[in-house]
Scaffold this motif. Sequence first.
Motif, PDB file in Angstrom:
ATOM      1  N   ALA A  34       0.853  -1.197   0.000  1.00 37.06           N
ATOM      2  CA  ALA A  34       0.000   0.000   0.000  1.00 37.06           C
ATOM      3  C   ALA A  34       0.884   1.240   0.000  1.00 37.06           C
ATOM      4  O   ALA A  34       2.020   1.210   0.479  1.00 37.06           O
ATOM      5  CB  ALA A  34      -0.918   0.022   1.216  1.00 37.06           C
ATOM      6  N   VAL A  35       0.334   2.334  -0.528  1.00 33.84           N
ATOM      7  CA  VAL A  35       0.992   3.637  -0.484  1.00 33.84           C
ATOM      8  C   VAL A  35      -0.029   4.621   0.079  1.00 33.84           C
ATOM      9  O   VAL A  35      -1.133   4.746  -0.456  1.00 33.84           O
ATOM     10  CB  VAL A  35       1.468   4.091  -1.879  1.00 33.84           C
ATOM     11  N   ASN A  36       0.335   5.257   1.184  1.00 35.31           N
ATOM     12  CA  ASN A  36      -0.590   6.162   1.889  1.00 35.31           C
ATOM     13  C   ASN A  36      -1.935   5.484   2.145  1.00 35.31           C
ATOM     14  O   ASN A  36      -2.985   6.100   2.016  1.00 35.31           O
ATOM     15  CB  ASN A  36      -0.781   7.472   1.119  1.00 35.31           C
ATOM     16  N   ARG A  46       0.926   4.371 -10.324  1.00 33.22           N
ATOM     17  CA  ARG A  46       0.066   4.748  -9.181  1.00 33.22           C
ATOM     18  C   ARG A  46       0.916   5.175  -7.994  1.00 33.22           C
ATOM     19  O   ARG A  46       0.570   6.114  -7.277  1.00 33.22           O
ATOM     20  CB  ARG A  46      -0.821   3.561  -8.818  1.00 33.22           C
ATOM     21  N   VAL A  47       2.035   4.499  -7.780  1.00 40.83           N
ATOM     22  CA  VAL A  47       2.955   4.892  -6.710  1.00 40.83           C
ATOM     23  C   VAL A  47       3.468   6.302  -6.982  1.00 40.83           C
ATOM     24  O   VAL A  47       3.474   7.161  -6.097  1.00 40.83           O
ATOM     25  CB  VAL A  47       4.133   3.896  -6.576  1.00 40.83           C
ATOM     26  N   LEU A  48       3.873   6.557  -8.221  1.00 37.69           N
ATOM     27  CA  LEU A  48       4.384   7.880  -8.572  1.00 37.69           C
ATOM     28  C   LEU A  48       3.331   8.963  -8.365  1.00 37.69           C
ATOM     29  O   LEU A  48       3.643  10.062  -7.918  1.00 37.69           O
ATOM     30  CB  LEU A  48       4.874   7.890 -10.020  1.00 37.69           C
ATOM     31  N   SER A  49       2.077   8.662  -8.653  1.00 40.32           N
ATOM     32  CA  SER A  49       1.033   9.676  -8.453  1.00 40.32           C
ATOM     33  C   SER A  49       0.849   9.991  -6.978  1.00 40.32           C
ATOM     34  O   SER A  49       0.516  11.116  -6.625  1.00 40.32           O
ATOM     35  CB  SER A  49      -0.284   9.234  -9.095  1.00 40.32           C
ATOM     36  N   HIS A  50       1.090   9.023  -6.101  1.00 37.46           N
ATOM     37  CA  HIS A  50       1.023   9.277  -4.657  1.00 37.46           C
ATOM     38  C   HIS A  50       2.192  10.148  -4.185  1.00 37.46           C
ATOM     39  O   HIS A  50       2.072  10.847  -3.183  1.00 37.46           O
ATOM     40  CB  HIS A  50       1.019   7.975  -3.868  1.00 37.46           C
ATOM     41  N   LEU A  51       3.308  10.079  -4.878  1.00 41.99           N
ATOM     42  CA  LEU A  51       4.488  10.867  -4.496  1.00 41.99           C
ATOM     43  C   LEU A  51       4.382  12.317  -4.947  1.00 41.99           C
ATOM     44  O   LEU A  51       4.939  13.212  -4.317  1.00 41.99           O
ATOM     45  CB  LEU A  51       5.750  10.249  -5.091  1.00 41.99           C
ATOM     46  N   ARG A  52       3.662  12.549  -6.012  1.00 41.16           N
ATOM     47  CA  ARG A  52       3.577  13.888  -6.605  1.00 41.16           C
ATOM     48  C   ARG A  52       3.031  14.897  -5.598  1.00 41.16           C
ATOM     49  O   ARG A  52       1.975  14.711  -5.022  1.00 41.16           O
ATOM     50  CB  ARG A  52       2.688  13.872  -7.831  1.00 41.16           C
ATOM     51  N   GLY A  53       3.777  15.970  -5.393  1.00 40.77           N
ATOM     52  CA  GLY A  53       3.335  17.063  -4.539  1.00 40.77           C
ATOM     53  C   GLY A  53       3.411  16.787  -3.052  1.00 40.77           C
ATOM     54  O   GLY A  53       2.970  17.602  -2.246  1.00 40.77           O
ATOM     55  N   GLN A  58       3.882   7.334   3.082  1.00 36.42           N
ATOM     56  CA  GLN A  58       3.887   6.129   3.914  1.00 36.42           C
ATOM     57  C   GLN A  58       3.708   4.928   3.001  1.00 36.42           C
ATOM     58  O   GLN A  58       2.703   4.837   2.277  1.00 36.42           O
ATOM     59  CB  GLN A  58       2.746   6.189   4.923  1.00 36.42           C
ATOM     60  N   ILE A  59       4.675   4.020   3.017  1.00 40.11           N
ATOM     61  CA  ILE A  59       4.620   2.834   2.171  1.00 40.11           C
ATOM     62  C   ILE A  59       4.576   1.600   3.066  1.00 40.11           C
ATOM     63  O   ILE A  59       5.387   1.472   3.979  1.00 40.11           O
ATOM     64  CB  ILE A  59       5.831   2.764   1.220  1.00 40.11           C
ATOM     65  N   THR A  60       3.622   0.717   2.809  1.00 41.20           N
ATOM     66  CA  THR A  60       3.540  -0.549   3.533  1.00 41.20           C
ATOM     67  C   THR A  60       4.141  -1.619   2.635  1.00 41.20           C
ATOM     68  O   THR A  60       3.741  -1.755   1.476  1.00 41.20           O
ATOM     69  CB  THR A  60       2.076  -0.898   3.869  1.00 41.20           C
ATOM     70  N   VAL A  61       5.129  -2.343   3.160  1.00 35.23           N
ATOM     71  CA  VAL A  61       5.818  -3.366   2.373  1.00 35.23           C
ATOM     72  C   VAL A  61       5.809  -4.702   3.105  1.00 35.23           C
ATOM     73  O   VAL A  61       5.739  -4.761   4.329  1.00 35.23           O
ATOM     74  CB  VAL A  61       7.284  -2.973   2.067  1.00 35.23           C
ATOM     75  N   ARG A  62       5.853  -5.755   2.300  1.00 31.47           N
ATOM     76  CA  ARG A  62       6.113  -7.080   2.862  1.00 31.47           C
ATOM     77  C   ARG A  62       7.600  -7.327   2.693  1.00 31.47           C
ATOM     78  O   ARG A  62       8.125  -7.273   1.580  1.00 31.47           O
ATOM     79  CB  ARG A  62       5.313  -8.159   2.147  1.00 31.47           C
ATOM     80  N   ARG A  63       8.261  -7.584   3.799  1.00 32.16           N
ATOM     81  CA  ARG A  63       9.703  -7.856   3.792  1.00 32.16           C
ATOM     82  C   ARG A  63       9.897  -9.204   4.459  1.00 32.16           C
ATOM     83  O   ARG A  63       9.693  -9.341   5.660  1.00 32.16           O
ATOM     84  CB  ARG A  63      10.456  -6.765   4.544  1.00 32.16           C
ATOM     85  N   GLY A  64      10.259 -10.199   3.647  1.00 35.69           N
ATOM     86  CA  GLY A  64      10.359 -11.551   4.195  1.00 35.69           C
ATOM     87  C   GLY A  64       8.982 -12.015   4.638  1.00 35.69           C
ATOM     88  O   GLY A  64       8.019 -11.935   3.895  1.00 35.69           O
TER      89      GLY A  64
END
Length: 93
Positions: A34-36, A46-53, A58-64
């Motif tokens: 998820a992003v924001n 879609r990730v880039l559009s969340h970064l704009r401006g 906040q990024i939710t990632v699965r790590r391991g």
Amino acid sequence: PVTFATSSKDRELVIAQVNDAWQQKLRAGDRILAVNGDEAARFGSRVLSHLRGQSEVQITVRRGEGVEKISLDVPNEFDDIQRQGVHVSVCCV
């Protein structure tokens, strides 16, 4: 500062490479969930559009086996570059 790939099995957006300041928080192999809070943000565009401006994202990632929420500062110059146009290259892994 990030290169994305898409997993062919689960169609997940995966961090392929991280540069610059984000290296301290993101790792190659992290899978974006998820992003924001937007769980549909599983495409590079879609990730880039969340970064704009934004100054922070906040990024939710699965790590391991775990899931982590990561706050990232968005560089001021990112918005200028994005508004001029950014080519997003996505490959399947």
